[in-house]
Scaffold this active site. Sequence first.
Site, PDB file in Angstrom:
ATOM      1  N   ASP A 122      11.868  47.075  -0.378  1.00 32.64           N
ATOM      2  CA  ASP A 122      11.878  48.292  -1.182  1.00 32.64           C
ATOM      3  C   ASP A 122      10.557  48.400  -1.927  1.00 32.64           C
ATOM      4  OD1 ASP A 122      12.810  50.619  -2.256  1.00 32.64           O
ATOM      5  OD2 ASP A 122      14.118  49.689  -3.735  1.00 32.64           O
ATOM      6  N   TYR A 124       7.733  50.826  -4.374  1.00 36.05           N
ATOM      7  CA  TYR A 124       7.738  51.458  -5.702  1.00 36.05           C
ATOM      8  C   TYR A 124       6.617  52.486  -5.695  1.00 36.05           C
ATOM      9  CZ  TYR A 124       8.186  51.278 -10.880  1.00 36.05           C
ATOM     10  OH  TYR A 124       8.402  51.557 -12.220  1.00 36.05           O
ATOM     11  N   HIS A 129       7.659  58.478 -10.885  1.00 34.13           N
ATOM     12  CA  HIS A 129       8.727  57.564 -11.292  1.00 34.13           C
ATOM     13  C   HIS A 129       8.151  56.354 -12.028  1.00 34.13           C
ATOM     14  CE1 HIS A 129      12.335  55.120 -11.228  1.00 34.13           C
ATOM     15  NE2 HIS A 129      11.704  54.185 -10.553  1.00 34.13           N
ATOM     16  N   ARG A 138       7.057  50.715 -21.988  1.00 34.29           N
ATOM     17  CA  ARG A 138       5.793  50.159 -22.480  1.00 34.29           C
ATOM     18  C   ARG A 138       4.964  51.154 -23.273  1.00 34.29           C
ATOM     19  NH1 ARG A 138       6.213  48.307 -17.268  1.00 34.29           N
ATOM     20  NH2 ARG A 138       4.872  49.997 -16.503  1.00 34.29           N
ATOM     21  N   GLU A 195      19.307  55.703  -7.116  1.00 29.15           N
ATOM     22  CA  GLU A 195      17.879  55.948  -6.928  1.00 29.15           C
ATOM     23  C   GLU A 195      17.703  56.782  -5.662  1.00 29.15           C
ATOM     24  OE1 GLU A 195      15.533  52.388  -7.035  1.00 29.15           O
ATOM     25  OE2 GLU A 195      15.735  52.194  -9.207  1.00 29.15           O
ATOM     26  N   GLU A 197      15.902  57.847  -2.682  1.00 31.38           N
ATOM     27  CA  GLU A 197      14.845  57.254  -1.876  1.00 31.38           C
ATOM     28  C   GLU A 197      14.932  57.750  -0.432  1.00 31.38           C
ATOM     29  OE1 GLU A 197      13.988  53.147  -2.253  1.00 31.38           O
ATOM     30  OE2 GLU A 197      14.935  52.920  -4.230  1.00 31.38           O
ATOM     31  N   ASP A 230      19.463  53.637  -3.475  1.00 36.62           N
ATOM     32  CA  ASP A 230      19.354  52.239  -3.891  1.00 36.62           C
ATOM     33  C   ASP A 230      20.063  52.089  -5.233  1.00 36.62           C
ATOM     34  OD1 ASP A 230      18.593  49.570  -3.983  1.00 36.62           O
ATOM     35  OD2 ASP A 230      16.670  50.014  -4.927  1.00 36.62           O
ATOM     36  N   ARG A 234      21.157  49.033 -14.292  1.00 37.83           N
ATOM     37  CA  ARG A 234      19.983  49.018 -15.162  1.00 37.83           C
ATOM     38  C   ARG A 234      20.058  47.971 -16.264  1.00 37.83           C
ATOM     39  NH1 ARG A 234      16.230  51.400 -12.071  1.00 37.83           N
ATOM     40  NH2 ARG A 234      16.761  53.549 -11.543  1.00 37.83           N
ATOM     41  N   GLN A 237      19.490  44.675 -14.674  1.00 44.01           N
ATOM     42  CA  GLN A 237      18.082  44.615 -14.251  1.00 44.01           C
ATOM     43  C   GLN A 237      17.161  44.285 -15.424  1.00 44.01           C
ATOM     44  OE1 GLN A 237      16.804  48.234 -12.362  1.00 44.01           O
ATOM     45  NE2 GLN A 237      14.716  47.522 -12.021  1.00 44.01           N
ATOM     46  N   TYR A 241      15.027  40.784 -14.672  1.00 49.37           N
ATOM     47  CA  TYR A 241      13.854  41.028 -13.811  1.00 49.37           C
ATOM     48  C   TYR A 241      12.627  40.214 -14.198  1.00 49.37           C
ATOM     49  CZ  TYR A 241      11.008  43.947 -16.947  1.00 49.37           C
ATOM     50  OH  TYR A 241      10.210  44.412 -17.969  1.00 49.37           O
ATOM     51  N   LYS A 250      20.199  44.817  -7.936  1.00 45.55           N
ATOM     52  CA  LYS A 250      19.905  45.646  -6.775  1.00 45.55           C
ATOM     53  C   LYS A 250      20.717  45.255  -5.537  1.00 45.55           C
ATOM     54  CE  LYS A 250      16.343  48.129  -8.350  1.00 45.55           C
ATOM     55  NZ  LYS A 250      16.190  49.578  -8.246  1.00 45.55           N
ATOM     56  N   THR A 254      23.225  49.159  -1.069  1.00 41.24           N
ATOM     57  CA  THR A 254      22.184  50.145  -0.776  1.00 41.24           C
ATOM     58  C   THR A 254      22.721  51.029   0.339  1.00 41.24           C
ATOM     59  OG1 THR A 254      20.427  48.575  -1.358  1.00 41.24           O
ATOM     60  CG2 THR A 254      19.801  50.501  -0.053  1.00 41.24           C
ATOM     61  N   THR A 346      12.168  54.930  -5.707  1.00 34.86           N
ATOM     62  CA  THR A 346      12.653  56.185  -6.264  1.00 34.86           C
ATOM     63  C   THR A 346      11.602  57.280  -6.146  1.00 34.86           C
ATOM     64  OG1 THR A 346      13.960  54.930  -7.857  1.00 34.86           O
ATOM     65  CG2 THR A 346      13.637  57.263  -8.320  1.00 34.86           C
ATOM     66  N   GLU A 360      15.875  58.339 -15.567  1.00 29.37           N
ATOM     67  CA  GLU A 360      14.874  59.343 -15.940  1.00 29.37           C
ATOM     68  C   GLU A 360      15.520  60.659 -16.362  1.00 29.37           C
ATOM     69  OE1 GLU A 360      11.334  59.077 -12.949  1.00 29.37           O
ATOM     70  OE2 GLU A 360      13.147  58.292 -11.975  1.00 29.37           O
TER      71      GLU A 360
END
Length: 417
Positions: A122, A124, A129, A138, A195, A197, A230, A234, A237, A241, A250, A254, A346, A360
Amino acid sequence: MSSFVNIPAGSDFPLENLPYGVFSTKANARKRLCVAIGEHVLDLSGVAQLYPPEVQDALTSDSLNLLMSLGHQAWQVVRERTRELLLKNSQLDQNPVLARNVIVAQSECQMHLPAQIGDYTDFYSSIHHATNVGIMFRGKDNALMPNWRHIPVGYHGRASSVVVSGTPIRRPFGQTQPVDNSPPVFGPCKLLDFELEMAFFIGGPGNKLGDRVAVEDAWKNIFGFTLMNDWSARDIQKWEYVPLGPFTAKNLGTTISPWIIPIAALEPFLVDNYAQEPEVFPYLKHEKRFNYDIKLEVSLKPENGTETVISKSNYKYLYWTALQQVAHHTVTGCNIKPGDLMASGTISGETEDSYGSMLELSWRGSKPINLNDGTVRKFLQDGDEVIIRGFCSHPVSGLRIGFGECVGKVLPAIPFQ
């Protein structure tokens, strides 16, 4: 030119599409290859004798892996012959007994995973996204990590939990940290997400361990595209992660569409590749256009509720192309094989209504999403059904190439005894 099989106006599956799938019926439980045509499928195993000898074994297989392995020239032969057989006054049309046996209504079909998936990666690859998620966690000044514009970031997923559309998804248990800097807790996921995808299946020659696939040759190894959801936990995760990335958040499931749309069917919808800045390394640079105007939408349907479209996005928003993903995946000498699955990550657009995840759309739960039945959502609840659709449409010719649906329903977590 038209088919002897009725194709309703606005169908996802005209003669110009001919996506591949694997099906069975109540009358015949054996898994067989097919192509979709209108509201029917053509059973390829039942007409394999009408194709060149070199592809007949692949057409009588119970998965698409063998056909995938034959390469793009064989794919073109099969595609052209399939189209010939489906035309009015064709060899098949003039054999009504055979046609009745091999033209099957989709309503009678049980669809299966189209291939035996050896590995699943997968990526990114949506800059919108990645920027949105970066801002949430962040801040705006550090939204994209320093490597993001230089490499197609990705992770190795779990092939065993890839399922075909219609398979329910169970809410997972896991460790979470509801309050920062506090001890973790164990329990059902509370922030379950989808997600939006797309994914492609590897075919063709692949490469031996230690060899690389050049970006210019990567197209020879891409069999076709499919829709993907996917599913993501959250809260699990967020806790797990660091430092190695997604894991149990994850691998709960899927979902992919049963249909693989050939690259040839998408050629009328090519658009320019996404502009990349700074300039990428030479091993990732290609002039070939490999970006597509594929309209995507996500609907959410609560149990006993009505369906609401909550997102409209487009494949063309992806920053990294599938060719670059293949080239980067193999730059270390990693070998890829027919049936391997590679996903986009995503796909979010530029506007709030084009975001490809609940994370989002609700902006980390701060903006509830209003549904048509009067209910609201921040993340997915038990009983919710997520439906992903995709199609290409030509404004002049009216040609429509559809991807069908990618559907999954959330089931409650199984309590620990």
